[in-house]
Write a protein that holds these residues in place. Structure first.
Motif, PDB file in Angstrom:
ATOM      1  N   PHE A  73       0.858  -1.182   0.000  1.00 56.57           N
ATOM      2  CA  PHE A  73       0.000   0.000   0.000  1.00 56.57           C
ATOM      3  C   PHE A  73       0.899   1.238   0.000  1.00 56.57           C
ATOM      4  N   ARG A 130      -6.838  -3.071   1.876  1.00 54.88           N
ATOM      5  CA  ARG A 130      -6.265  -2.043   0.997  1.00 54.88           C
ATOM      6  C   ARG A 130      -7.273  -0.934   0.710  1.00 54.88           C
ATOM      7  N   GLN A 151      -7.191   2.954   1.951  1.00 59.61           N
ATOM      8  CA  GLN A 151      -7.266   4.017   0.955  1.00 59.61           C
ATOM      9  C   GLN A 151      -8.333   5.039   1.345  1.00 59.61           C
TER      10      GLN A 151
END
Length: 521
Positions: free
Chosen positions: A215, A268, A272
């Motif tokens: 990431f 993920r 985000q």
């Protein structure tokens, strides 16, 4: 006289009398009128008698003519009847003549047959006499042959039958071997042709799944926000997603580690959103993770629906569509499960088309063959049997259910498409670049399998095939019997299970073959 004439005369007389009476009544006072009346009556009577006589003569003439006509017809009938009687008498006479002739002919034939019968009886007696003499000569000949050969007739016959039997068996075995070899060569050639055509018509991706996701961050300052005070944020993320977050010295990057790609994707997307929002604390983390999980479930359904539409598969149960979508976030030996299933489905469709089978059914089974690898709950069943159970539960065709359960030989193959699914699954998993395994570990595992098998007495050779998923053991036919082969296969499988570490399952096949080789010079 005819009754009609008499009736007419009487009627006329009555009329005349009436007229006369009438006139007499009205004119009785005059004699003249009476005389005239009598004169008229007399005249009428005369006319009536004359007319009656004329009618009588006419009737008599008519009767005579009728009589002549009837007599003529009667004479004609008598003549016809006499003619028919004469014809019948002639036919009867001819039949009597014919019968007499046939009777004479039959008497002659009977006499001839008796003569022939006597002749045949004499010939039969001669033949029986000659046959008796021939049997005596044959017995004498057999005794001489037995004396010369030193064998009885039964012994000689038995030796001849045994010799012919051995020769026939030898020729039959040679012919059978030629037929089997020819059929094997043709079958192998045709199978290779179909498999090569199927592979050449399929474009496969050369991608391998990893167990980690990186990431990327805009700056290293965000790492502190993600970790939180005393690490509470990172612990909340790991607890909510089931993913390990590795925060190290790697600049502007955090590593997400998990064997489950679905969890890594949830983590993920959640990170985000949290980073974009800027509000990172345990309550917000749980809220974002839950929302991301729901959105990903919708995305899973979309992936499943898009996959079945692209493959032209219709009528699939919604739960099976969801499982197909979940395959996108699963991997097998580093190979993405959805890509593997799609590739297998395409290969199955092409191979079924080459063999003239049901293409849609083959593609359906190829797509669903690994659905047992993405269960919603843990189970002790193997993925093939679990997949068959799920397919049966959601109303799939029995051929599809059998193909799923039998693609690792855990069920008996009952339909034509079952071996096609097994072959295409092996092709997709064994092609170069499909799966990842450290070369040294793979080679060592293969060596260990072969070494373990060769260590048993009576084993001549051992070969690990299909990327180590099957072990072929060839034994010496003189040292290992059929019953010992079953026992050896079981013992090797048990030893592999207890002493070795391996992915999936390994099938142990013991081959015992007796070969008779001769060289003609």
């Amino acid at each position: 006289m005819d009754q009609n004439v008499i009736y007419i005369i009487i009627s006329l007389v009555s009329i005349a009398i009436g007229i006369i009476a009438g006139k007499f009544i009205f004119a009785k006072d005059t004699k003249k009128q009476v005389a005239e009346a009598e004169s008229q009556a007399q005249k009428i009577i005369s006319e009536a008698e004359l007319k009656a006589e004329t009618t009588k003569k006419e009737k008599i003439l008519e009767a005579k003519e009728k009589f002549v006509q009837l007599k003529s017809e009667h004479d004609k009938e008598v003549l016809d009847r006499n003619r028919k009687i004469s014809d019948a008498e002639n036919r009867i006479k001819q039949k009597e003549i014919s019968i007499n002739q046939k009777e004479a002919s039959l008497e002659k034939q009977v006499k001839d047959n008796e003569a022939i019968k006597e002749n045949l009886n004499r010939q039969i007696e001669v033949v029986n006499h000659k046959r008796t003499e021939l049997e005596k000569h044959q017995e004498e000949h057999i005794r001489r042959l037995e004396k010369i050969a030193g064998l009885t007739a039964d012994e000689a016959k038995a030796q001849l039958v045994e010799s012919l039997k051995n020769e026939a068996q030898t020729q039959a075995l040679a012919l059978q071997q030629e037929i089997i070899e020819d059929a094997r060569q043709k079958a192998n050639k045709e199978a290779r042709k179909i498999i090569i055509q199927s592979i050449q018509r399929t474009a496969a991706e050369q991608t391998i799944e990893n167990t980690v996701t990186v990431f990327n961050l805009e700056s290293d300052e965000i790492k502190g926000q993600i970790i939180g005070r005393e690490g509470r944020n990172i612990r909340a993320i790991e607890a909510s997603t089931g993913v390990d977050l590795i925060v190290d010295d790697t600049p502007e990057a955090i590593i997400l580690s998990s064997f489950d790609p679905l969890r890594r994707e949830i983590a993920r997307l959640s990170l985000q959103r949290l980073v974009a929002d800027g509000r990172i604390h345990p309550a917000r983390i749980e809220e974002v993770v839950e929302k991301t999980r729901k959105q990903l479930e919708e995305q899973v359904m979309e992936i499943g629906e898009r996959t079945v539409i692209e493959l032209g598969i219709h009528g699939l149960h919604k739960e099976l569509v969801r499982i197909v979508g979940k395959m996108r976030f699963r991997s097998s030996y580093g190979q993405n499960l959805l890509m593997h299933s799609r590739e297998t489905a395409n290969l199955c469709g092409i191979m079924a088309a080459e063999l003239g089978l049901n293409v849609k059914l083959a593609k359906r089974a190829g797509l669903l063959h690994d659905i047992g690898k993405v269960p919603d709950e843990e189970t002790e069943l193997s993925h093939a049997l679990l997949g068959a159970k799920l397919a049966e539960k959601y109303g799939e065709n029995p051929a599809v259910v059998n193909a799923i359960g039998a693609h690792h030989d855990e069920m008996e193959m009952q339909y034509v498409i079952s071996p096609i699914i097994q072959a295409c699954d092996a092709i997709s998993g064994a092609r170069p670049g499909a799966r990842r395994e450290i070369m040294q570990q793979y080679i060592q595992r293969i060596k260990d399998l072969e070494t373990l098998a060769i260590s048993y007495p009576g084993v001549e050779k051992a070969y690990a095939i299909q990327a180590g998923r099957e072990l072929r053991v060839i034994v010496e036919a003189d040292k290992v019997g059929d019953s010992d082969s079953d026992k050896l296969s079981f013992e090797i499988a048990q030893k592999i299970q207890t002493e070795m570490t391996y992915p999936g399952q390994i099938k142990v096949t013991v081959i015992r073959e007796k070969r008779a080789v001769n060289v003609a010079r």
